[in-house]
Design an enzyme around this catalytic site. Structure first.
Site, PDB file in Angstrom:
ATOM      1  N   SER A   1      -0.911   8.368  -2.515  1.00 54.82           N
ATOM      2  CA  SER A   1       0.145   8.765  -2.710  1.00 54.82           C
ATOM      3  C   SER A   1       0.994   7.612  -3.194  1.00 54.82           C
ATOM      4  CB  SER A   1       0.917   9.247  -1.437  1.00 54.82           C
ATOM      5  OG  SER A   1       2.374   9.374  -1.608  1.00 54.82           O
TER       6      SER A   1
ATOM      7  N   TYR B   1       3.177   6.602   7.358  1.00 55.58           N
ATOM      8  CA  TYR B   1       2.721   7.318   6.278  1.00 55.58           C
ATOM      9  C   TYR B   1       2.230   6.524   4.994  1.00 55.58           C
ATOM     10  CZ  TYR B   1       2.195  10.558   2.448  1.00 55.58           C
ATOM     11  OH  TYR B   1       1.798  11.394   1.193  1.00 55.58           O
TER      12      TYR B   1
END
Length: 307
Positions: free
Chosen positions: A146, A172
């Site tokens: 990501s 994350y």
């Protein structure tokens, strides 16, 4: 090949076996669906078997379901054993499943949820299946990262499980940075063997269920601007599909949307953050991941010419 790479660009996949994690919805669903339509035998490796079965029913082609809960190393080992009993080869392993911005919680094995699911679960699964891929020319491990790997991201070896403090975005970012470091270190180890390659991809900003844990203060404004800045899951899956199937792809590459800031657009080769390429950190993360999961990868000896 056209600059606008689409599912029509996917070569025929007949005779190939593809395992896609998190394939009952979103990016994973679109990835699995496209591979099945091009002839691959696709396994939807999912936590919720009922949802996986429903997803498989909406696809055409040879599609089956495999129970896999990446938050449990026991489930990962059981899934790998079942896949090994079903197949004598795997051509594509697509590490797609993930969680994002979860509240502070742990996996069944006590790992921080995002690091444990996004990185350690896939690390273990790959290690347990890799020997089914090594004899297969053109086989690929594709791991979905990501742009979040750039945001407040680092590998916090002094507190990998965020026990002293917790940041949803930081945890994350660490997990997505780990996905890339795993890919690059895996490719370094695979390079001498010469059959399987490791590649990474990211979907840009896609409208999926992944954002369901976004804090309310952020989520409410996002409902207004999301349609303007995101793309469909089908478009978001294209970088993964290109990484998995484009004959021109090389090990260690990273694919993402080709538009401005890599937010949306047709897939192209992109680069990751400078820290993601730090080999000493990649190697340390690998060693720690082996210790935490108890999974040791096959010893990859150089492959002799003509073998």
């Amino acid at each position: 090949m056209s600059e606008k790479w689409t599912t029509a660009s996917i070569p025929g996949q007949h005779g190939r076996v593809a395992v896609v994690t998190g394939a009952n919805t979103g990016l994973g669903y679109e990835t699995a669906k496209a591979l099945a339509e091009r002839g691959a035998s696709v396994v939807l490796a999912v936590r919720d078997v009922d949802k996986g079965t429903q997803a498989a029913a909406r696809m055409t082609g040879d599609v089956t379901v495999q129970a896999l809960d990446l938050t449990s190393l026991g489930s990962v080992r059981a899934a790998a054993a079942q896949l090994r009993s079903r197949f004598d080869r795997i051509d594509l392993l697509i590490n797609n499943a993930g969680v994002m911005y979860t509240p502070k919680q742990t996996t069944r094995d006590g790992f921080e949820m995002q690091f444990g699911t996004n990185h350690l679960g896939h690390f273990a699964l790959t290690g347990l299946l890799l020997d089914l891929m090594l004899p297969v020319p053109g086989s690929r491990v594709v791991t979905v990262s990501s742009t979040g790997h750039r945001i407040r991201a680092g590998i916090h070896f002094d507190d990998l499980q965020w026990e002293r403090s917790y940041s949803r975005a930081g945890a994350y970012g660490q997990s997505k940075l780990a996905n890339l470091m795993f890919t690059y270190e895996l490719q370094r180890r695979l390079a001498a063997h010469g059959t399987t390659v490791a590649v990474a991809a990211h979907p840009g900003m896609s409208s999926t269920e992944l954002t369901r844990n976004t804090p309310a203060a952020v989520r409410v404004p996002l409902t207004w601007i999301t349609p303007l800045i995101t793309q469909t899951p089908a478009m978001g899956a294209l970088p993964t599909l290109r990484a998995a199937t484009d004959p021109a792809v090389l090990g260690g590459q990273y694919y993402g949307p080709g538009g401005r800031y890599e937010v949306k657009g047709h897939p192209r080769l992109v680069t990751s953050s400078p820290q993601s390429y730090e080999a000493t950190v990649q190697q340390r993360l690998w060693a720690v991941s082996e210790d935490l999961t108890g999974v040791r990868f096959p010893v990859l000896a150089p492959r002799h010419a003509g073998a």
